[in-house]
Enzyme design. Structure first.
Site, PDB file in Angstrom:
ATOM      1  N   LYS A 182    -156.858 -14.939 -18.192  1.00  0.00           N
ATOM      2  CA  LYS A 182    -156.393 -13.899 -17.282  1.00  0.00           C
ATOM      3  C   LYS A 182    -157.589 -13.177 -16.678  1.00  0.00           C
ATOM      4  CE  LYS A 182    -152.780 -11.292 -18.229  1.00  0.00           C
ATOM      5  NZ  LYS A 182    -151.874 -10.374 -18.966  1.00  0.00           N
ATOM      6  N   VAL A 183    -157.581 -13.081 -15.358  1.00  0.00           N
ATOM      7  CA  VAL A 183    -158.625 -12.339 -14.646  1.00  0.00           C
ATOM      8  C   VAL A 183    -157.948 -11.310 -13.750  1.00  0.00           C
ATOM      9  CG1 VAL A 183    -160.272 -14.255 -14.686  1.00  0.00           C
ATOM     10  CG2 VAL A 183    -158.712 -14.015 -12.750  1.00  0.00           C
TER      11      VAL A 183
END
Length: 218
Positions: A87-88
């Site tokens: 996840k970014v």
């Protein structure tokens, strides 16, 4: 539509898996801190749960704010298990990292998405998933579910392969609306998942059937 649990509590995930209806897990720094677990150890344990489905997806969020730091964290986290999705945040640095990680065949999830523009950029960066936060938009007087419909229409127009994960879900009705909008995934707290099973007429019906059966058996 796939159902992910939004939690870092191992016991909650195991309980969900017992139903055979859970397809993955999403975590974030807040959930990890609330669960009071070691982050990497928890991700490894979630990824390796014995009764997880074949296409199990476990989102693990980076905490660096710069592209290089996110890439390094992403590579390290992705090495834990093939099911780990990085996840970014939907920032310039986050999308640069997303593009780089996607180029390395590492699965990504662009999170904290609040506009169609952001979702377009996530798809162009090669994100495996995009996570629009519908509840937080509702909280500030905007229509969170309209965002899902808009993103789905745009992605369909151009054949983007990025999957939509509806996040920040606050009620079972959000799940229904996500399905009507054609979202690929909903990620929901365990409490909401439990509520999806319940309807008072079901309870009344079961009670009536059992009473009638008991009377017949006499």
């Amino acid at each position: 539509m796939k159902i992910f649990l939004d939690t870092a509590v191992i016991d909650e995930i195991k309980k969900g898996l017992e139903t055979g209806l859970i397809d993955g897990v999403t975590t974030n720094p807040t959930l990890v801190s609330q669960a009071k677990v070691d982050f990497k150890a928890a991700i490894a344990q979630i990824a390796s749960l014995a009764n997880a489905p074949a296409e199990w997806a476990v989102s693990a969020e980076v905490t660096a704010l710069d592209c290089a730091g996110m890439i390094n964290e992403g590579i390290e986290l992705a090495a834990i298990a093939p099911s780990v999705v990085i996840k970014v945040p939907l920032t310039v640095e986050g999308l640069k990292a997303c593009k780089a990680l996607s180029g390395k065949k590492i699965k990504t999830n662009a999170t904290l998405v609040f506009s169609p523009n952001q979702a377009i950029l996530a798809a162009k960066a090669g994100a495996t998933y995009v996570s629009p936060f519908v509840g937080r938009l509702d909280d500030v007087g905007q229509n969170g579910m309209q965002l899902i419909s808009d993103i789905k229409a745009i992605y369909d127009n151009y054949g983007y392969s990025t999957k939509i994960i509806v996040a920040s879900i606050r009620s079972p009705q959000h799940v229904v609306q996500s399905g009507l909008a054609g979202a690929h995934v909903v990620t929901i707290p365990p409490k909401i998942f439990s509520q999806m099973f319940s309807h008072p007429l079901t309870d009344i019906g079961v009670k009536k059937f059992m009473e009638d059966w008991a009377a017949f058996k006499k």
